[in-house]
Enzyme design. Sequence first.
Site, short mmCIF file in Angstrom:
data_model
loop_
_atom_site.label_atom_id
_atom_site.label_comp_id
_atom_site.label_asym_id
_atom_site.label_seq_id
_atom_site.Cartn_x
_atom_site.Cartn_y
_atom_site.Cartn_z
N GLY A 125 -0.08 4.19 9.22
CA GLY A 125 1.12 3.42 9.39
C GLY A 125 0.92 2.45 10.65
CB CYS A 126 -2.04 1.89 12.88
SG CYS A 126 -3.34 1.07 11.77
N GLY A 127 -0.53 -0.21 10.38
CA GLY A 127 -0.55 -1.82 9.66
C GLY A 127 -1.89 -2.46 9.76
#
Length: 292
Positions: A125-127
């Site tokens: 989910g860090c992108g």
Amino acid sequence: MTDTPSTCALSQDTALPAPPPARRVERVQVRDGVVSAGERAVPEEVPVALTFNGTTHAVMMASPTDISDFALGFALTEGIVASAAEILSREVIVVDEGIEARMWIAEEKMKHLSARRRALAGPTGCGLCGVESLVEAVKPAALVTADTRFSPATLLDAMATLGPLQSLNHETRAVHAAAYFEPGRGILALAEDVGRHNALDKLVGKAAEAGFDTARGLLLLTSRVSIEMVQKAAVLGVGVIAAVSAPTSLAIRTAEAAGITLCAIVRQDGFEVFTHPGRIALPSPERQNHVA
């Protein structure tokens, strides 16, 4: 042009007023051993959600000014659109949690953006994770072909005119600025923000709205020059960057590859040129020796 869904917009009478760009806060000052109470102006910083076709693409912490320009500039520098005309509609809505900059683009553009986001999204989910994200981070800047030349005096004069126009920084001493300058016309557009990247995105948006022929001018920055600043400058289309602070090594390599003249550490007594010095009308070595 496709119709913008009616659910995209809030009516003007339901929208909240924009926050002020600066606020006065109480503080205790200690100077030379003397303690005094008083106030100081500090810049406001709010979350700005940049959405495309109803989907949030990014949330940036920014100064609550020139948000429409910021949205356009961000869309351009991120390569989401190639011109302002590709944004079908754009609106800024102030909500309790911050500000939403809502943009609508053609469906084919949105499909490309969605595919790009899926390629960059990491499992944690860090992108920005994985090889694709590393490539995206250091992607080459657009090639700049502007051939306008500037005298050293023009660079110094341009930077000297920037300071007096930084109204928010005069009030807070805590924000960055980016400005577009043309010889004989002066500073034609300026943007300030708590973030240096945001200030430049706002400037890109202003220049696109005004339709400037940016090959004629130069970019002034009050910050250090990193790779992202060079990439955004290439989208702006200027041939010369003039910054008050130093560049990073990667910014220099990126400017060299993009054909951009990178001038930094621009102060009252001079500056340093790191790439493509041909756009700066430097004195010849013979004249320098003669003057000495």
